[in-house]
Write an enzyme that holds these catalytic residues in place. Structure first.
Site, mmCIF file in Angstrom:
data_model
loop_
_atom_site.group_PDB
_atom_site.id
_atom_site.type_symbol
_atom_site.label_atom_id
_atom_site.label_comp_id
_atom_site.label_asym_id
_atom_site.label_seq_id
_atom_site.Cartn_x
_atom_site.Cartn_y
_atom_site.Cartn_z
ATOM 1 N N TYR A 131 -6.048 -8.621 -2.238
ATOM 2 C CA TYR A 131 -5.086 -9.713 -2.372
ATOM 3 C C TYR A 131 -5.198 -10.424 -3.718
ATOM 4 C CZ TYR A 131 -4.529 -9.261 2.727
ATOM 5 O OH TYR A 131 -4.292 -8.796 3.997
ATOM 6 N N LYS A 178 -15.677 -0.652 5.045
ATOM 7 C CA LYS A 178 -15.321 0.758 5.210
ATOM 8 C C LYS A 178 -16.058 1.542 4.131
ATOM 9 C CE LYS A 178 -13.016 3.946 7.438
ATOM 10 N NZ LYS A 178 -13.499 4.390 8.754
#
Length: 340
Positions: A131, A178
């Site tokens: 973001y 992840k």
């Protein structure tokens, strides 16, 4: 006298922040409430300015800000970014703090009697990651167009959000990433997490990949105490946790500078233009966001009184239609204040 700023915003924002400010006034804390009711899409359409330098200065000078919601179908996403991202970035509000607490079993689609009550926190890094708006487009508008969004992770940003998560945990910290697929940023998160875990032997520490974390949140959300994740994973998991704990209408959040203590407090639900002006929006998220604000100002007992009043109103069925009740926004706010 302590001054707080209020930005009612757009859609249902003014409706729910009205109930939140009336609740703050009912507590008799002597707060000076500075309402910036001109920071909205209407002004943006007229002037092209979303948040003026003068309004930003009023926010910066206050002890904290309560935001209703920002966004309007008539304007693009740049308007909301100019308000929210400016506040988050220029005030360095690097912590997104999202409690997920179930007030009543009937509000959760997954609550089971054998589980303890859902009560966890999502701590989301708020200024980096995907973001951060780093990236660009090559060969735009052609069949060879390439779009790049860069996932930025810095040692400074990762270490301070993890440190905040450990500082508020009472039972355990679960770090979500992840790193098996997103290698470089994942290695940085892993190293910082392992160093802090070693420094906090009193806390249980676990690690989950984001897909497994989502699965386990659904299977048993009560297993978690504090979940900490990057901007995008934290965004997704916090909305999931909010729905499991009663829905977005009941969910509060805070954007905090962990160093200065300044915070921007807002309900999670957004502007909900489809129900704006109908008087049926749920004010609980805004009222609980106001409770987070005064708790940050060290009015701890009053913040707890607000939460207990919310719980009592929910128990009594004194709620808006989204929670199975029949009250208007105004009456639901009044019901909560009656329990204070």
């Amino acid at each position: 006298m302590t001054t707080i700023t209020v930005i009612p915003g757009d859609g249902i924002g003014p409706e729910v922040t009205q109930q939140a400010t009336e609740t703050l006034e009912a507590l008799g804390l002597g707060l000076d409430i500075d309402v910036l009711d001109h920071v909205n899409a209407e002004k943006y359409l007229r002037t092209g300015t979303a948040l003026s330098d003068g309004d930003f200065a009023r926010v910066r000078a206050s002890a904290g800000t309560l935001l209703g919601a920002v966004g309007d179908p008539r304007v693009g996403i740049d308007y909301a970014r100019q308000v929210l991202l400016r506040l988050r970035v220029e005030l360095d509000l690097f912590v997104n703090y999202r409690p997920a607490k179930l007030f009543h079993d009937r509000l959760s689609p997954l609550r089971r009697p054998e589980h303890r009550p859902i009560d966890c926190l999502i701590v989301r890094e708020n200024t980096e990651g995907l973001y951060s708006q780093a990236g660009g487009v090559l060969r735009a508008g052609t069949e060879h167009e390439a779009a790049l969004d860069v996932d930025i992770n810095t040692f400074h940003g990762v270490s301070r959000i993890l440190d905040f998560a450990f500082s508020i945990a009472t039972r355990s910290v679960c770090m979500v990433d992840k790193s098996n697929a997103v290698r470089h940023g994942g290695q940085l998160w892993q190293r910082c997490f392992q160093e802090l875990a070693s420094a906090h032997p009193e806390l249980e520490t676990t690690h989950e990949y984001v897909d497994a974390a989502a699965m386990k949140l659904v299977a048993d959300p009560t297993r978690f105490d504090v979940i900490v994740a990057n901007n995008s994973y934290g965004d997704i998991l916090s909305d999931l946790a909010a729905e499991l704990a009663g829905g977005l209408g009941t969910s509060a959040s805070a954007n905090i500078n962990g160093a200065t203590g300044f915070g921007l407090f807002e309900p999670v639900h957004g502007t909900a233009p489809d129900i704006a002006g109908q008087g049926i929006a749920n004010p609980i998220g805004a009222i609980l966001s106001a409770a987070l604000l005064i708790e940050r100002l060290e009015h701890t007992s009053e913040a707890q009184a607000v939460r207990e009043a919310v719980n009592a109103a929910i128990e009594a069925g004194q709620v808006t239609p989204d929670l199975g009740g029949q009250l208007s926004t105004k009456d639901a706010g009044a019901a909560i204040r009656a329990h204070l």
